[in-house]
Design an enzyme around this catalytic site. Structure first.
Site, PDB file in Angstrom:
ATOM      1  N   GLU A 164      34.898  41.926  34.962  1.00 28.73           N
ATOM      2  CA  GLU A 164      36.215  42.486  35.262  1.00 28.73           C
ATOM      3  C   GLU A 164      37.307  41.479  34.933  1.00 28.73           C
ATOM      4  O   GLU A 164      37.192  40.288  35.251  1.00 28.73           O
ATOM      5  CB  GLU A 164      36.324  42.886  36.738  1.00 28.73           C
ATOM      6  CG  GLU A 164      37.644  43.559  37.071  1.00 28.73           C
ATOM      7  CD  GLU A 164      37.772  43.940  38.537  1.00 28.73           C
ATOM      8  OE1 GLU A 164      38.613  44.802  38.843  1.00 28.73           O
ATOM      9  OE2 GLU A 164      37.031  43.380  39.372  1.00 28.73           O
TER      10      GLU A 164
ATOM     11  N   GLU B 286      39.968  51.898  44.255  1.00 28.94           N
ATOM     12  CA  GLU B 286      40.255  50.566  44.795  1.00 28.94           C
ATOM     13  C   GLU B 286      41.760  50.413  45.007  1.00 28.94           C
ATOM     14  O   GLU B 286      42.447  49.701  44.279  1.00 28.94           O
ATOM     15  CB  GLU B 286      39.718  49.471  43.878  1.00 28.94           C
ATOM     16  CG  GLU B 286      39.710  48.112  44.568  1.00 28.94           C
ATOM     17  CD  GLU B 286      39.267  46.983  43.654  1.00 28.94           C
ATOM     18  OE1 GLU B 286      38.490  46.133  44.117  1.00 28.94           O
ATOM     19  OE2 GLU B 286      39.708  46.942  42.494  1.00 28.94           O
TER      20      GLU B 286
END
Length: 258
Positions: free
Chosen positions: A143, A240
């Protein structure tokens, strides 16, 4: 239609962590993700998943000493033994939770340090993780984190994450494509979805710039969800985001997709 997973580290904070599994299921979620499982026995978390009919779809390797500024160990030269112990522990949890993806946390590059040395360390550790995970069908995810959120993290751009995936040369290594971070750094989310198609295995969403529910801000999420469908994306979409208020009250955006 996208498949949405509740992020239990950021959502349903009205109740303690172990009660958020029930809260997510009550709101119609079939899957969950969270940052770290390690404060709780894997068997306990697995029981929560079974009890509430949920699938675990993502968690991270351990962050290291957060108070000392660490945010992952996999890129830190000289910390290979610690990083690989974290990888082994993450694999044990992934097996116990039947979780298909683990985000391998890279770490922060100190000011003035040789980024290539950190990148080389990460690549070696990522190959170790990929080889360990492969027999169990678990993917390693990379990520990119935007500098306003995590300054000096090894990866800031989706292009950097894609270059790392290519350099690792393992078939079970993919990008974790967080639209919030990507919009702050790269922009052109729809173009990235096209050019990186096949190289991301998990997506995360939040409004930009406030990181709240995906029903305001500068990204047109309904259009992007249609784009994912058109591209044939089969992975999960992790929610998220930080709810503006009560988590359940803010889930109106999800109703068309249930």
């Amino acid at each position: 239609m996208p498949k949405f997973a509740a992020n239990l580290s950021m959502m349903f904070n009205e109740v303690p962590f172990l009660e958020r599994f029930a809260a997510a299921a009550e709101q119609g979620f079939n899957a969950v993700e969270f940052l770290f499982p390690y404060e709780h026995p894997a068997e306990l978390l697995a029981e929560k998943l079974r009890k509430h009919g949920l699938q675990q779809v993502l968690f991270n390797t351990a962050p290291g000493d957060v108070a000392a500024g660490e945010w992952g160990l996999a890129a830190l030269p000289g910390r290979e033994q610690d990083a690989r112990a974290d990888i082994d522990r993450a694999l044990a949890y992934a097996i116990a939770l039947a979780c298909p993806c683990v985000h391998l946390m890279a770490g922060v590059v100190p000011a003035g340090a040789d980024r290539q040395r950190y990148l080389d360390t990460f690549i070696a550790n990522a190959r170790y993780a990929a080889d360990a995970f492969a027999p169990h069908g678990v993917k390693v995810l990379i990520e990119a984190l935007s500098p306003p959120v995590k300054p000096d993290y090894l990866f800031a751009s989706q292009h950097q994450a894609a270059e790392a995936v290519a350099a690792i040369e393992r078939p079970n290594v993919f990008i974790q494509f967080d639209f919030f971070h990507a919009q702050l750094v790269d922009g052109n989310i729809s173009g990235l979805l096209e050019t990186l198609a096949g190289r991301y295995a998990h997506i995360q969403i939040a409004s930009v710039p406030d990181r709240h529910e995906p029903d305001d801000g500068e990204l047109n999420y309904p259009w992007l969800f249609d784009k994912l469908d058109a591209l044939g994306y089969q992975g999960w979409v992790g929610c998220e985001y930080r709810p503006r208020g009560d988590t359940a009250a803010g889930l109106g955006w999800l109703k068309p997709y249930r």
